[in-house]
Scaffold this motif. Structure first.
Motif: not given
Length: 63
Positions: A2, A6-7, A11
């Motif tokens: 990734i 990302r939050d 997730e």
């Protein structure tokens, strides 16, 4: 891999949702289901696969 941000909470909640849905299906749902990678699998084989896959990723991130 990734590459973007990302939050974490989002997730985490998504993973919990998937786990709950899998639990709601129950063991009998998976008995005889076909895996694209491994072919037809028993409930026990699915259970082992789920466990090993989840454990791999949790270990990967130090959980």
């Amino acid at each position: 891999m990734i590459a973007d941000q990302r939050d974490f909470e989002k997730e985490k909640n998504r993973l919990i949702s998937y786990l709950k849905k899998t639990q709601e299906y129950g063991a009998s749902y998976f008995d005889g289901k076909e895996s694209l990678s491994f072919g037809v699998m028993t409930t026990e084989e699915w259970n082992n696969l789920f466990y090993k896959h989840l454990d791999h990723h949790l270990t990967q991130f130090g959980v």
